[in-house]
Design an enzyme around this catalytic site. Structure first.
Site, PDB file in Angstrom:
ATOM      1  N   HIS A  27     -30.840   9.210 -26.739  1.00 18.34           N
ATOM      2  CA  HIS A  27     -31.072   7.675 -26.182  1.00 18.34           C
ATOM      3  C   HIS A  27     -31.396   6.787 -25.022  1.00 18.34           C
ATOM      4  O   HIS A  27     -30.342   6.817 -24.435  1.00 18.34           O
ATOM      5  CB  HIS A  27     -29.485   7.133 -27.723  1.00 18.34           C
ATOM      6  CG  HIS A  27     -29.305   5.652 -27.646  1.00 18.34           C
ATOM      7  ND1 HIS A  27     -30.833   5.013 -27.803  1.00 18.34           N
ATOM      8  CD2 HIS A  27     -28.688   4.581 -26.783  1.00 18.34           C
ATOM      9  CE1 HIS A  27     -30.217   3.573 -27.736  1.00 18.34           C
ATOM     10  NE2 HIS A  27     -29.113   3.445 -27.857  1.00 18.34           N
ATOM     11  N   HIS A  70     -33.046   2.466 -23.597  1.00 18.64           N
ATOM     12  CA  HIS A  70     -33.145   1.130 -23.834  1.00 18.64           C
ATOM     13  C   HIS A  70     -34.329   1.060 -23.590  1.00 18.64           C
ATOM     14  O   HIS A  70     -34.939  -0.133 -22.718  1.00 18.64           O
ATOM     15  CB  HIS A  70     -32.225   0.265 -23.563  1.00 18.64           C
ATOM     16  CG  HIS A  70     -30.556   0.751 -24.268  1.00 18.64           C
ATOM     17  ND1 HIS A  70     -29.654  -0.486 -23.559  1.00 18.64           N
ATOM     18  CD2 HIS A  70     -30.083   1.329 -24.945  1.00 18.64           C
ATOM     19  CE1 HIS A  70     -28.434  -0.034 -24.659  1.00 18.64           C
ATOM     20  NE2 HIS A  70     -28.782   1.070 -25.127  1.00 18.64           N
ATOM     21  N   TYR A 111     -52.362  12.336 -28.743  1.00 21.23           N
ATOM     22  CA  TYR A 111     -51.304  12.482 -28.168  1.00 21.23           C
ATOM     23  C   TYR A 111     -49.444  12.264 -29.006  1.00 21.23           C
ATOM     24  O   TYR A 111     -48.494  12.867 -29.108  1.00 21.23           O
ATOM     25  CB  TYR A 111     -51.310  12.845 -27.104  1.00 21.23           C
ATOM     26  CG  TYR A 111     -51.689  13.494 -26.226  1.00 21.23           C
ATOM     27  CD1 TYR A 111     -51.247  14.963 -26.158  1.00 21.23           C
ATOM     28  CD2 TYR A 111     -52.951  14.116 -25.533  1.00 21.23           C
ATOM     29  CE1 TYR A 111     -51.295  16.461 -25.312  1.00 21.23           C
ATOM     30  CE2 TYR A 111     -53.408  15.460 -25.379  1.00 21.23           C
ATOM     31  CZ  TYR A 111     -52.837  15.712 -25.425  1.00 21.23           C
ATOM     32  OH  TYR A 111     -53.132  16.903 -24.863  1.00 21.23           O
TER      33      TYR A 111
END
Length: 220
Positions: free
Chosen positions: A94, A96, A121
């Site tokens: 994860h 930002h 892609y």
């Protein structure tokens, strides 16, 4: 500590440092986890991914109880929901990432696809990425929302390997940390291209996407 667990601890730190040095994460934003035979490793809460200590990574058992390391990231429940929904998911990243968060502020392409399929892609390496409505960081309800999105995608025959949390950032999962990082990079780069281009490019045609399915097994 087994040799394999020691290797995974080192790999988490290597990936975290790489993401930090290239600007995919900043300050103490972002977290990484891997699935183990006896639970999970996850980065500690409020840790900077650029300066992780392998011995400080949190070890959590299969029931979510911490057994070693610094206090686990508050996103542990979210990561566990992804692992529960996809048996092939062996790690979760994860971040930002700037352009992806900016995309949610400016407005995504659609709730089921935050950006259109504008490059081969992106179709091949990322696939569909739905938007998950805003919840506060660490909200346990996020895990349920992500699980629902994963189940809906699987029912359509196009399993996903990433979701975008509104105003927070992407969650990407894969069979290895290297593969998850590559998927994240492709996702962020596609968001950057979409934000930078004006007029906006047309998506690949259905015939072009079908060719990618046939040639490369693209999950679109």
């Amino acid at each position: 500590m087994t040799h394999d667990t020691d290797r995974l601890r080192q790999e988490i730190c290597r990936v975290g440092r790489s993401l930090f040095e290239r600007g995919h994460v900043h300050a103490t934003a972002g977290n990484i986890s891997v699935r183990l035979d006896d639970g999970f490793l996850i980065t500690p809460t409020d840790a900077c991914l650029g300066f992780l200590d392998p011995d400080a990574l949190a070890h959590v058992d299969a029931q979510g109880r911490q057994t070693a390391g610094d206090r686990a990231s508050k996103t542990l429940a979210l990561h566990r929901a992804i692992y529960d929904a996809d048996a092939l998911a062996h790690c979760v990243i994860h971040t930002h990432s700037t352009h992806l968060v900016a995309l949610t502020l400016a407005g995504v392409w659609s709730p089921t696809d935050i950006v259109p399929p504008i490059t081969p892609y992106y179709v091949m390496k990322v696939g569909h990425v739905p938007l998950i409505a805003y919840h506060r960081p660490g909200d346990p309800a996020l895990g349920a929302r992500i699980g629902e999105a994963m189940a809906a995608a699987a029912a359509r025959g196009a399993p996903i390997r990433a979701v975008m949390l509104d105003r927070l950032g992407p969650n990407v999962w894969h069979e290895s940390l290297a593969a998850a990082m590559a998927t994240l990079e492709e996702l962020e780069e596609t968001a950057r291209l979409w934000l930078l281009t004006n007029p906006k490019p047309a998506p690949l045609t259905e015939a072009q996407i079908d060719e990618l399915r046939s040639a490369f097994g693209a999950r679109w």
